[in-house]
Design an enzyme around this catalytic site. Structure first.
Site, mmCIF file in Angstrom:
data_model
loop_
_atom_site.group_PDB
_atom_site.id
_atom_site.type_symbol
_atom_site.label_atom_id
_atom_site.label_comp_id
_atom_site.label_asym_id
_atom_site.label_seq_id
_atom_site.Cartn_x
_atom_site.Cartn_y
_atom_site.Cartn_z
ATOM 1 N N HIS A 218 -41.352 -26.283 21.912
ATOM 2 C CA HIS A 218 -40.700 -27.069 22.978
ATOM 3 C C HIS A 218 -39.221 -27.173 22.609
ATOM 4 C CE1 HIS A 218 -40.218 -29.845 26.195
ATOM 5 N NE2 HIS A 218 -40.901 -30.890 25.752
ATOM 6 N N MET A 253 -38.162 -17.234 19.053
ATOM 7 C CA MET A 253 -37.915 -18.531 19.677
ATOM 8 C C MET A 253 -36.782 -18.437 20.698
ATOM 9 S SD MET A 253 -40.244 -20.259 18.618
ATOM 10 C CE MET A 253 -41.426 -20.399 17.315
ATOM 11 N N HIS A 257 -41.691 -18.618 28.863
ATOM 12 C CA HIS A 257 -41.827 -19.962 29.436
ATOM 13 C C HIS A 257 -43.174 -20.110 30.115
ATOM 14 C CE1 HIS A 257 -40.866 -23.701 31.406
ATOM 15 N NE2 HIS A 257 -39.887 -23.795 30.531
ATOM 16 N N ASP A 308 -33.182 -22.546 25.943
ATOM 17 C CA ASP A 308 -32.854 -22.782 24.536
ATOM 18 C C ASP A 308 -32.092 -21.633 23.878
ATOM 19 O OD1 ASP A 308 -34.035 -25.327 24.262
ATOM 20 O OD2 ASP A 308 -35.997 -24.371 24.357
#
Ligand SMILES: CC(C)(COP(=O)(O)OP(=O)(O)OC[C@H]1O[C@@H](n2cnc3c(N)ncnc32)[C@H](O)[C@@H]1OP(=O)(O)O)[C@@H](O)C(=O)NCCC(=O)NCCS
Length: 371
Positions: A218, A253, A257, A308
């Site tokens: 997350h 990372m 999604h 991210d």
């Protein structure tokens, strides 16, 4: 009754919300407004107001909202004392969780300090909770928790760096905070709603959400993405490293999604900022490395960067230490969490799903002395 088996509740509609729509025809909207319009035209406080109070503020509403936030930036002495006790090698997300929890002890929820007041207080104080601890832990320096910066974005950067920040960086921070503010039933928001659904207090719901956000699947992905990007010396090196990681079946990372299948709509906005800041800072290599990884991940795995991935280089270009990346997400997402707690409470039903039991049945009990 037959139970549809879906790992991690993927594809399950777990409730209704009027706060944001993610995926599908609307891409990503907060209370009906496209994130592209919000990121281009708003400061973060306007978006936080939209999430908390349901409509975009008029100028006078925004002014009074910002005055209220400005007036409550300082931290209670007892909280500063506790922050000073937290070891320097603690993960900053643990500091955020502790800060929120302690504030809940000092200023607990009550009729005179209700959920709206607490939301504003958290928005106002989270930057100082992080920056006070960081400056004390790194440099044994007790910083002032107030600043002349008008906005949360400028205030945080000023406290962190202990000097007024570059205008362009403040604008980039607004955009980042806006993009991170809300995202439907993601893991941390759903955690906050579950806690709120038991009629627990506001701080417990936010504290639990921080715990959920901390993980690298997350919010923690932005830190993990930076770690990957910074290991590559140049684009060729990055390509080789990613190929090797994919061969090892490592997760990259900042990619993939649960809700989107083709692209994360927030990516194109943050990617533009990454390019702009890397170029202005004379470090185009970091952007080139990131783009190489993006291309390769699409070619090899049909995976796209989520918010991210390019957030990592944006923050790095602003001289923000990597361990502080995910706590910035907290400063922003607290607005979305708050809106969801309000919504959950306004029409509450305990969230308590069933499980499909897969264990043993009907075992013969054996007394402890015979086991
Ligand atoms: C976000 C995420 C948890 C979504 O997971 P999900 O919907 O459960 O999807 P899955 O984990 O089932 O992934 C499907 C396949 O793609 C692969 N995959 C997904 N994301 C991947 C990534 N970032 N790197 C490498 N492979 C990935 C999985 O290994 C899986 O492969 P398999 O079918 O061969 O086992 C996942 O994409 C991920 O772990 N991403 C990295 C962490 C991250 O960036 N998190 C922030 C999200 S905003």
């Amino acid at each position: 009754m037959s139970i549809k088996k879906t790992g991690g509740l993927a594809g399950i509609v777990a409730g209704e919300t009027a706060i944001s729509a993610a995926g599908g025809a609307h891409n990503l909207e907060y209370r009906g407004y496209s994130i592209y319009d919000l990121a281009e035209h708003c400061i973060f406080e306007e978006v936080a107001y939209l999430l908390l109070y349901g409509a975009l503020p008029a100028q006078d509403q925004l002014d009074t909202f910002m005055e209220r936030l400005h007036a409550q930036r300082d931290l209670p002495k007892a909280l500063k004392g506790v922050l000073e006790q937290i070891p320097a090698d603690t993960h900053p997300m643990d500091v955020m969780r502790t800060g929120v929890s302690l504030l809940g002890n000092l200023e607990h929820e009550s009729e005179s300090h209700d959920q709206y007041a607490i939301s504003e207080r958290l928005l106002a104080t989270l930057p100082a909770i992080l920056a006070y601890w960081w400056n004390y832990a790194q440099n044994a320096k007790r910083i002032e928790c107030t600043s002349d910066a008008q906005t949360i974005a400028g205030h945080f950067l000023t406290l962190l760096h202990q000097k007024p920040d570059v205008r362009l960086h403040v604008r980039a921070m607004h955009v980042s905070l806006i993009l991170y503010a809300e995202h439907e039933f993601n893991a941390s928001t759903f955690t906050a709603r579950i806690i709120a659904s038991t009629l627990s207090d506001f701080y417990s719901a936010v504290g639990g959400a921080i715990g959920a956000l901390r993980g690298p699947l997350h919010g923690g992905a932005n830190e993990a993405a930076m770690e990957i990007i910074s290991r590559a010396k140049n684009p060729d090196d990055a390509a080789q490293m990613i190929r090797q990681m994919l061969e090892n079946k490592d997760l990259i990372m900042g990619f993939g999604h649960r809700v989107y299948s083709e692209a994360d709509p927030r990516n194109r906005v943050i990617k533009d900022w990454s390019k702009r800041l890397c170029t202005e800072n004379g470090q185009p290599m970091l952007y080139e490395i990131s783009e190489t990884i993006e291309k390769l991940m699409w070619e090899e795995k049909n995976l796209f960067p989520n918010l991210d991935f390019y957030s990592a280089s944006v923050y790095h270009m602003m001289d923000i230490p990597t361990p502080l990346f995910t706590p910035i997400f907290v400063m922003s997402r607290v607005s979305g969490w708050a809106a969801h707690i309000f919504e959950q409470r306004s029409n509450n039903k305990l969230i308590r799903p069933n499980a499909d039991y897969t264990g043993a049945n009907g075992l013969k009990f054996i007394n402890i002395e015979d086991r």
